[in-house]
Structures are given as C-alpha cells and as structure tokens.
Design a protein around this motif. Structure first.
Motif, PDB file in Angstrom:
ATOM      1  N   VAL A  11      43.792  53.522  40.014  1.00 44.75           N
ATOM      2  CA  VAL A  11      43.552  53.605  38.562  1.00 44.75           C
ATOM      3  C   VAL A  11      42.731  52.404  38.075  1.00 44.75           C
ATOM      4  N   PRO A  12      42.089  52.545  36.916  1.00 43.01           N
ATOM      5  CA  PRO A  12      41.318  51.416  36.384  1.00 43.01           C
ATOM      6  C   PRO A  12      42.193  50.169  36.259  1.00 43.01           C
ATOM      7  N   GLY A  13      41.675  49.053  36.702  1.00 51.75           N
ATOM      8  CA  GLY A  13      42.396  47.793  36.566  1.00 51.75           C
ATOM      9  C   GLY A  13      43.314  47.451  37.733  1.00 51.75           C
ATOM     10  N   VAL A  14      43.423  48.366  38.707  1.00 50.78           N
ATOM     11  CA  VAL A  14      44.323  48.103  39.837  1.00 50.78           C
ATOM     12  C   VAL A  14      43.768  46.984  40.726  1.00 50.78           C
ATOM     13  N   GLY A  15      42.442  46.797  40.638  1.00 51.79           N
ATOM     14  CA  GLY A  15      41.827  45.728  41.428  1.00 51.79           C
ATOM     15  C   GLY A  15      40.889  46.228  42.510  1.00 51.79           C
ATOM     16  N   LYS A  16      40.312  47.417  42.319  1.00 52.97           N
ATOM     17  CA  LYS A  16      39.403  47.979  43.333  1.00 52.97           C
ATOM     18  C   LYS A  16      38.222  47.043  43.613  1.00 52.97           C
ATOM     19  N   SER A  17      37.577  46.607  42.536  1.00 51.29           N
ATOM     20  CA  SER A  17      36.396  45.761  42.728  1.00 51.29           C
ATOM     21  C   SER A  17      36.767  44.445  43.389  1.00 51.29           C
ATOM     22  N   THR A  18      37.853  43.848  42.934  1.00 49.53           N
ATOM     23  CA  THR A  18      38.298  42.576  43.510  1.00 49.53           C
ATOM     24  C   THR A  18      38.672  42.781  44.980  1.00 49.53           C
ATOM     25  N   PHE A  19      39.327  43.899  45.262  1.00 49.63           N
ATOM     26  CA  PHE A  19      39.718  44.199  46.641  1.00 49.63           C
ATOM     27  C   PHE A  19      38.481  44.410  47.525  1.00 49.63           C
ATOM     28  N   ILE A  74      49.558  48.001  48.080  1.00 49.80           N
ATOM     29  CA  ILE A  74      50.043  47.524  46.780  1.00 49.80           C
ATOM     30  C   ILE A  74      49.373  46.180  46.488  1.00 49.80           C
ATOM     31  N   ASN A  75      48.506  46.216  45.500  1.00 52.32           N
ATOM     32  CA  ASN A  75      47.721  45.025  45.165  1.00 52.32           C
ATOM     33  C   ASN A  75      48.466  44.146  44.147  1.00 52.32           C
ATOM     34  N   LYS A  76      47.936  42.988  43.941  1.00 53.78           N
ATOM     35  CA  LYS A  76      48.494  41.993  43.012  1.00 53.78           C
ATOM     36  C   LYS A  76      49.891  41.573  43.456  1.00 53.78           C
ATOM     37  N   ALA A  77      50.098  41.573  44.782  1.00 60.88           N
ATOM     38  CA  ALA A  77      51.372  41.103  45.323  1.00 60.88           C
ATOM     39  C   ALA A  77      51.313  39.588  45.375  1.00 60.88           C
ATOM     40  N   ASP A  78      51.336  38.989  44.213  1.00 61.09           N
ATOM     41  CA  ASP A  78      51.283  37.525  44.137  1.00 61.09           C
ATOM     42  C   ASP A  78      52.080  37.055  42.915  1.00 61.09           C
ATOM     43  N   GLY A  79      52.352  35.788  42.874  1.00 64.76           N
ATOM     44  CA  GLY A  79      53.075  35.190  41.734  1.00 64.76           C
ATOM     45  C   GLY A  79      54.361  35.924  41.401  1.00 64.76           C
ATOM     46  N   CYS A 113      49.058  43.416  49.342  1.00 63.70           N
ATOM     47  CA  CYS A 113      47.954  42.463  49.371  1.00 63.70           C
ATOM     48  C   CYS A 113      47.735  41.813  48.007  1.00 63.70           C
ATOM     49  N   SER A 114      47.054  40.696  48.053  1.00 67.60           N
ATOM     50  CA  SER A 114      46.578  40.087  46.815  1.00 67.60           C
ATOM     51  C   SER A 114      45.077  39.943  46.983  1.00 67.60           C
ATOM     52  N   ALA A 115      44.352  40.832  46.323  1.00 69.11           N
ATOM     53  CA  ALA A 115      42.890  40.794  46.444  1.00 69.11           C
ATOM     54  C   ALA A 115      42.375  39.485  45.874  1.00 69.11           C
ATOM     55  N   LEU A 116      43.031  39.024  44.808  1.00 71.35           N
ATOM     56  CA  LEU A 116      42.598  37.811  44.123  1.00 71.35           C
ATOM     57  C   LEU A 116      42.742  36.590  45.025  1.00 71.35           C
ATOM     58  N   LYS A 117      43.898  36.518  45.709  1.00 69.01           N
ATOM     59  CA  LYS A 117      44.151  35.358  46.580  1.00 69.01           C
ATOM     60  C   LYS A 117      43.685  35.616  48.010  1.00 69.01           C
ATOM     61  N   THR A 157      29.577  41.281  38.966  1.00 70.89           N
ATOM     62  CA  THR A 157      30.102  39.925  38.811  1.00 70.89           C
ATOM     63  C   THR A 157      31.420  39.800  39.565  1.00 70.89           C
ATOM     64  N   ARG A 158      32.151  40.897  39.698  1.00 73.85           N
ATOM     65  CA  ARG A 158      33.421  40.868  40.456  1.00 73.85           C
ATOM     66  C   ARG A 158      33.162  40.860  41.948  1.00 73.85           C
ATOM     67  N   MET A 159      31.908  41.158  42.311  1.00 75.32           N
ATOM     68  CA  MET A 159      31.591  41.198  43.739  1.00 75.32           C
ATOM     69  C   MET A 159      30.518  40.155  44.033  1.00 75.32           C
TER      70      MET A 159
HETATM   71  N1  LIG Z   1      47.059  38.597  40.013  1.00 70.34           N
HETATM   72  C1  LIG Z   1      46.144  39.381  40.532  1.00 70.34           C
HETATM   73  N2  LIG Z   1      45.166  39.876  39.746  1.00 70.34           N
HETATM   74  C2  LIG Z   1      44.236  40.682  40.311  1.00 70.34           C
HETATM   75  C3  LIG Z   1      44.258  41.009  41.688  1.00 70.34           C
HETATM   76  N3  LIG Z   1      43.229  41.851  41.952  1.00 70.34           N
HETATM   77  C4  LIG Z   1      42.583  42.025  40.785  1.00 70.34           C
HETATM   78  N4  LIG Z   1      43.175  41.332  39.795  1.00 70.34           N
HETATM   79  C5  LIG Z   1      42.754  41.270  38.385  1.00 70.34           C
HETATM   80  O1  LIG Z   1      42.900  42.547  37.797  1.00 70.34           O
HETATM   81  C6  LIG Z   1      41.849  42.810  36.899  1.00 70.34           C
HETATM   82  C7  LIG Z   1      41.140  44.117  37.243  1.00 70.34           C
HETATM   83  O2  LIG Z   1      40.539  43.985  38.506  1.00 70.34           O
HETATM   84  P1  LIG Z   1      39.276  44.880  38.961  1.00 70.34           P
HETATM   85  O3  LIG Z   1      38.969  44.474  40.344  1.00 70.34           O
HETATM   86  O4  LIG Z   1      38.198  44.804  37.972  1.00 70.34           O
HETATM   87  O5  LIG Z   1      39.916  46.319  38.894  1.00 70.34           O
HETATM   88  P2  LIG Z   1      39.212  47.751  39.126  1.00 70.34           P
HETATM   89  O6  LIG Z   1      40.210  48.615  39.784  1.00 70.34           O
HETATM   90  O7  LIG Z   1      37.920  47.564  39.811  1.00 70.34           O
HETATM   91  O8  LIG Z   1      38.997  48.248  37.651  1.00 70.34           O
HETATM   92  P3  LIG Z   1      37.948  49.364  37.130  1.00 70.34           P
HETATM   93  O9  LIG Z   1      36.596  48.977  37.656  1.00 70.34           O
HETATM   94  O10 LIG Z   1      38.056  49.266  35.656  1.00 70.34           O
HETATM   95  O11 LIG Z   1      38.408  50.690  37.646  1.00 70.34           O
HETATM   96  C8  LIG Z   1      40.941  41.599  36.955  1.00 70.34           C
HETATM   97  O12 LIG Z   1      41.222  40.751  35.898  1.00 70.34           O
HETATM   98  C9  LIG Z   1      41.289  40.953  38.273  1.00 70.34           C
HETATM   99  O13 LIG Z   1      41.061  39.570  38.283  1.00 70.34           O
HETATM  100  C10 LIG Z   1      45.309  40.437  42.499  1.00 70.34           C
HETATM  101  O14 LIG Z   1      45.422  40.650  43.702  1.00 70.34           O
HETATM  102  N5  LIG Z   1      46.198  39.643  41.858  1.00 70.34           N
END
Ligand SMILES: Nc1nc2c(ncn2[C@@H]2O[C@H](COP(=O)(O)OP(=O)(O)OP(=O)(O)O)[C@@H](O)[C@H]2O)c(=O)[nH]1
Ligand SMILES: [Mg+2]
Length: 359
Positions: free
Chosen positions: A97-105, A234-239, A273-277, A141-143
């Motif tokens: 879903v939007p915001g799950v972190g696809k781009s960051t992952f 399962i993303n954002k497995a951090d903090g 996973c934590s895509a961010l970390k 910018t996310r990539m």
């Molecule tokens: N804490 C945390 N935040 C994350 C993680 N991955 C992504 N985020 C944050 O979640 C937000 C959305 O991340 P995106 O990568 O843009 O998500 P997306 O699924 O590509 O979203 P859409 O392009 O809108 O579909 C951003 O603010 C990221 O910084 C993670 O592993 N941990």
C-alpha cells in the motif's frame, strides 16, 4: 492612461521582442533542421542495447511506449532481435500500500544487489500514473543512490489508460532490459486495484511489503494478494515498531499455513526488515535465492515463464480483437443501430451480438 497601465500589469503581456539582426542568415534555421542527427536504425539500437548502452536502451523503451504506429513497428523489430539475449534474469514483483516503504525498500535492496555485483533495472506498473507522470519519477529523491548507480536503471511507469496496455509495455521493457545485461528486474506496483495481478503474471517472485498493524494484521489485506505472495516482508521493523513487527511475523506465519500449497512447491516466507536502516535486506535476497533453487530444481521456474507467455499471448489477442472490433467505423455505426433496435424491442441483445460479430 489607466488602460495602458492595466495592460502592463497583465501576467500574459508579452513584449514584442527585438528584430533579428540583418547579418543573421535567414536560412540558418533550415540548415539546422537538415543537420539534425538521423534517428538510429533498428540494427544500431539492437547493437547498442546488447552492448549495454543505456541511451539506446532508453530510446528503445521510448519506442515501445509510443502510440505512433511507426515507432511501435520499430519497437517490435528491436524486441524480436533482442529476444535471444533476454530471459536470463530474476524478475521480482514488489507491491504494498502507499507509504509502506516500497521506494525506500527498492533503494536499499537495489543498492545491496548492485554491491554484490548485480545489474538492477527498476520498472513500474501504475496505470494511475497518467496524471502524476509515474510514481517512480517523483520518487527519484527516495532512490538517490540507486539513481546514481551505474549498475542500476530506473524507468518510471509508462503512461496509458488501460492496465493491459501499461502491462504490455512493461513486459516488453523487461525484455529490452534483460538484453542490455540487467540480471535483476524489479517491478513495482502500488497494492491497490488490479495492477498487482498484472505484475504477478510477469514476475518469477512476488513480494508483498507490509506494515505491522495493531493486532489486526490480517485485516485490510485482500486474500488474493496474500495468495500470490512468495514472501511477506514486514517493513519499518525498527524503533518502537519492532515489537509489533515481530508479533505480526508470527501471525502471518500462522495465517500462511492456512493457504493451500502453491504450484511452485515453495512455501511463502515472512521476514522483517527496516528499509530505512537497511536492516534485513540481505535476508530478503537469501530468501529469493532459496526460492530460485527450489523452483529451478523442480522446473517450476521455467514452466511458470512458459505459462506466463501463453497468458500474455492470449491477453494480447483478446485486446487486439476487441480494439479492432470497437474501433471499426462500420461497427460503431451498426452498433448504434442495433442498440436502437433492442430499445424498440425489434431484436434481442443476443441476436444483435450475433449479427455484429458476423459483419
Ligand atoms: N521507520 C521507518 N520508516 C520508513 C521505512 N521505510 C520507509 N519509511 C518511511 O515511510 C515513508 C514512506 O516511504 P516510501 O518509500 O515513500 O513508501 P512507498 O511505499 O514508496 O509510498 P508510495 O510511493 O506513496 O506508494 C517515508 O517517510 C519513509 O522514510 C522503515 O523501514 N522504517
Ligand atoms: Mg513510492
């Protein structure tokens, strides 16, 4: 006087500009036009693509995406010539879903892959992107790292108003990317609507990105998507989220056991996973490698690609037949007449259909 001031204040007001100097050769514009570089031929582009030239790859993709018949004819020739060099890759679908972190992952995963020597192409299927010009583009910018990485190629979703059309273009782009030496193809789609089914039918491995919910992990997920997934990550497995992510993992694992065994012989895995970390990224790749081992040994990998090809063959025929039929001027005319006949009770929908199809 007041009127004159008003004219000057208008944002639309354009100054007349200046006359070109006498010395300027009036024919120069023409000669520039003649000197414009000739368009590369099919052979030029195929040679470029197969030697890994990114500019030629991008040019060929633009031809694939064009709606101009001459361009698409040229694209078909290029694809045919590229076919012998294609197929040697892993195609991975990523949805969520939007915001799950696809781009960051994808940024973290793609960079991990290029670091271990892979060449990664990132494509997208997003039929809703006609307006937004493709989510990946806005996402660049996310990539940040991946965009700069010479072993990565990122292409935004082609525009189009039918999912079938967008998906076809992406499938053809996969072939071109493979011929250009990309051995890992990532196809992203937002997990809302039908696009994930289309992506599932063009990839070897389908990954569902999820977030840990507050105890109701299984709500809001379409059963169909879970059934398609080869892995739930399962993303954002951090903090503060880590604890919830861990219990979501247990819950998903339990839920996956309730699904029937897959034709691939692979039982879907759940991973954190934590895509961010950038944590848990290598685990995802190891999981995919395991999947590849299983499905090449039992030949599912090859069978699946074959049945995907058959599916796309039938899909293309269906689309072409439909558009040929509805775009015919005679049918448009006759269809209208038949609708009127049905309305006045002079024929039935079935008889009208028979008649129109026999024309
Ligand atoms: N804490 C945390 N935040 C994350 C993680 N991955 C992504 N985020 C944050 O979640 C937000 C959305 O991340 P995106 O990568 O843009 O998500 P997306 O699924 O590509 O979203 P859409 O392009 O809108 O579909 C951003 O603010 C990221 O910084 C993670 O592993 N941990
Ligand atoms: Mg995104």
């Amino acid at each position: 006087m007041a009127k004159k001031d008003q004219t000057y204040k208008s944002a639309l007001h354009e100054k007349d500009g200046i006359e070109p100097p006498e010395t300027l050769n009036k024919n120069s514009a023409k000669s520039i036009k003649f000197k414009r570089k000739r368009q590369p031929s099919v052979d030029d582009l195929v040679t470029g693509i197969t030697s890994g030239n990114i500019t030629d790859l991008s040019r060929a993709i633009t031809l694939v995406e064009s709606t101009n018949q001459t361009h698409t004819d040229k694209a078909q020739k290029i694809i045919t010539s590229c076919l012998p060099y294609a197929n040697d890759s892993v195609r991975i679908g990523i949805t969520g879903v939007p915001g799950v972190g696809k781009s960051t992952f994808i940024e973290a995963f793609g960079s991990y892959l290029t670091n271990i020597g892979k060449k990664v192409a990132v494509l997208a299927v997003d039929p809703s992107s006609t307006l937004s010009k493709g989510s990946i583009l806005g996402d660049k910018t996310r990539m940040e790292d991946l965009v700069k990485d010479k072993n990565a190629f990122i292409r935004p979703s082609p525009s189009g108003n039918s999912l079938g059309g967008v998906a076809r273009k992406t499938r053809e782009t996969i072939i071109l990317c493979e011929a250009a030496g990309f051995d890992t193809i990532i196809i992203e789609t937002v997990g809302v609507g039908q696009s994930e089914t289309a992506v599932h039918s063009m990839v070897d491995f389908f990954l569902l990105l999820k977030l840990a919910g507050a105890g109701d992990e299984l709500q809001g997920i379409k059963r169909g998507i879970i059934e398609m997934a080869d892995a739930i990550v399962i993303n954002k497995a951090d903090g503060d989220n880590l604890k919830a992510a861990k219990s979501a993992k247990i819950e998903f694992n339990r839920a996956l056991h309730l699904y029937p065994e897959k034709a691939s012989g692979w039982s879907p895995k759940v991973s954190l996973c934590s895509a961010l970390k950038q944590e848990g990224i290598s685990d995802v790749w190891e999981l995919i490698e395991d999947y590849l081992k299983t499905t090449t040994t039992n030949h599912y990998f090859e069978q699946n690609r074959n049945s995907q090809n058959t599916f796309w063959l039938l899909q293309t025929i269906e689309e072409r037949l439909k558009s040929n039929f509805y775009n015919s001027a005679m049918i448009k005319d006759e269809l209208q007449k038949q609708v009127e006949l049905i309305e006045t009770g002079k024929t039935t929908p079935f008889a009208a259909a028979e008649y129109l199809l026999s024309l």
